[in-house]
Design a protein around this motif. Structure first.
Motif, PDB file in Angstrom:
ATOM      1  N   VAL A   8       1.202  -1.524  -0.169  1.00  0.00           N
ATOM      2  CA  VAL A   8       0.098  -0.140  -0.005  1.00  0.00           C
ATOM      3  C   VAL A   8       1.120   1.316   0.247  1.00  0.00           C
ATOM      4  O   VAL A   8       1.873   1.489   1.072  1.00  0.00           O
ATOM      5  N   HIS A  22      -3.506  10.487   3.788  1.00  0.00           N
ATOM      6  CA  HIS A  22      -3.627   9.094   3.663  1.00  0.00           C
ATOM      7  C   HIS A  22      -4.059   9.211   4.722  1.00  0.00           C
ATOM      8  O   HIS A  22      -4.368   7.204   5.271  1.00  0.00           O
ATOM      9  N   TRP A  32      -4.851   4.358   3.991  1.00  0.00           N
ATOM     10  CA  TRP A  32      -4.459   3.369   4.328  1.00  0.00           C
ATOM     11  C   TRP A  32      -4.638   2.696   5.183  1.00  0.00           C
ATOM     12  O   TRP A  32      -4.828   1.647   5.019  1.00  0.00           O
ATOM     13  N   ARG A  36      -5.395  -1.297   3.476  1.00  0.00           N
ATOM     14  CA  ARG A  36      -4.963  -2.443   3.779  1.00  0.00           C
ATOM     15  C   ARG A  36      -5.399  -3.419   4.374  1.00  0.00           C
ATOM     16  O   ARG A  36      -5.654  -4.818   3.389  1.00  0.00           O
ATOM     17  N   VAL A  49       3.170  -1.421   3.376  1.00  0.00           N
ATOM     18  CA  VAL A  49       2.136  -0.401   3.875  1.00  0.00           C
ATOM     19  C   VAL A  49       4.051   0.402   3.639  1.00  0.00           C
ATOM     20  O   VAL A  49       4.411   0.440   4.638  1.00  0.00           O
ATOM     21  N   GLY A  56       4.723   1.043   8.950  1.00  0.00           N
ATOM     22  CA  GLY A  56       4.975   1.916   7.917  1.00  0.00           C
ATOM     23  C   GLY A  56       6.680   2.245   7.500  1.00  0.00           C
ATOM     24  O   GLY A  56       7.373   1.682   8.036  1.00  0.00           O
ATOM     25  N   ALA A  86      -2.939   3.907  -1.429  1.00  0.00           N
ATOM     26  CA  ALA A  86      -4.066   4.624  -0.370  1.00  0.00           C
ATOM     27  C   ALA A  86      -5.061   5.385   0.148  1.00  0.00           C
ATOM     28  O   ALA A  86      -6.202   5.774   0.207  1.00  0.00           O
TER      29      ALA A  86
END
Length: 205
Positions: A8, A22, A32, A36, A49, A56, A86
């Motif tokens: 993502v 996001h 996001w 995900r 991510v 992330g 995202a």
């Protein structure tokens, strides 16, 4: 053994949105997170991510660099990967399953969801119409896009100026096929897009 992971991309600055988008909330969860979770629930074994979010991976200067950062996190056994924005939180698990199913047929390097273009398309130069483009062979492309992991990694190494990962596969001479996209799978680009995307997210759940 087939293993499908997801990436993502949540690393953009959101210039046209007025700032990073996001983390904008939908029903109490960031965009996001919805992107995900849709990949996970649609069939991805794990999801990486890329962006400044909890857990992330640090992104790059461009979208392509951010996808490359995500690819670098995939363990060797991963054979296929889905790349999702995202900014498209309203995509459904049905779409993810459709992309994965077509990808695992094994006759393509990439699978992309797309919708026919219904508007008339003009080619314009300096404010003057130069011609009308035949829309019968044109489609509007969405994410998630699915790839054979080796094909995508190799295409990234070749490089090129692109607007999506599928174009890298095209430039490398790979085969890209299309599956039906979703009208509600809208992308948040400008502030006014968010309300419509939230409406589509609610409608599809």
């Amino acid at each position: 053994m087939t293993s499908v992971w997801g990436i993502v991309v949540a690393a953009g600055e959101g210039t046209r949105f007025g700032g990073p988008k996001h983390s904008e909330p939908i029903e109490g969860r960031a965009m996001w997170e919805h992107a995900r979770d849709t990949l996970r629930e649609g069939g991805c074994d794990q999801v990486v991510v890329v962006g400044p979010v909890p857990g992330g991976v640090v992104g790059g200067a461009s979208r392509r660099d951010s996808v490359a950062a995500g690819l670098a996190q995939l363990p060797p056994p991963v054979s296929h990967v889905l790349v999702h924005d995202a900014a498209r939180p309203a995509a459904t698990t049905v779409l993810v399953q459709r992309v994965i199913g077509r990808l695992l047929e094994g006759d393509a390097d990439a699978v992309i969801p797309a919708l026919p273009i219904t508007d008339t398309i003009k080619e314009v130069e300096a404010g003057v119409v130069m011609g009308t483009i035949d829309r019968e062979r044109l489609v509007a492309v969405q994410t998630p896009q699915g790839f054979v992991r080796e094909s995508l990694a190799s295409a990234h190494q070749r490089g090129g100026s692109v607007t999506d990962d599928a174009q890298l596969i095209e430039l490398a001479g790979g085969r890209v096929v299309v599956v039906e996209g979703e009208p509600g799978n809208l992308k948040v680009t400008y502030p006014g897009d968010l309300e419509r995307v939230i409406e589509e997210w609610r409608r599809s759940r």
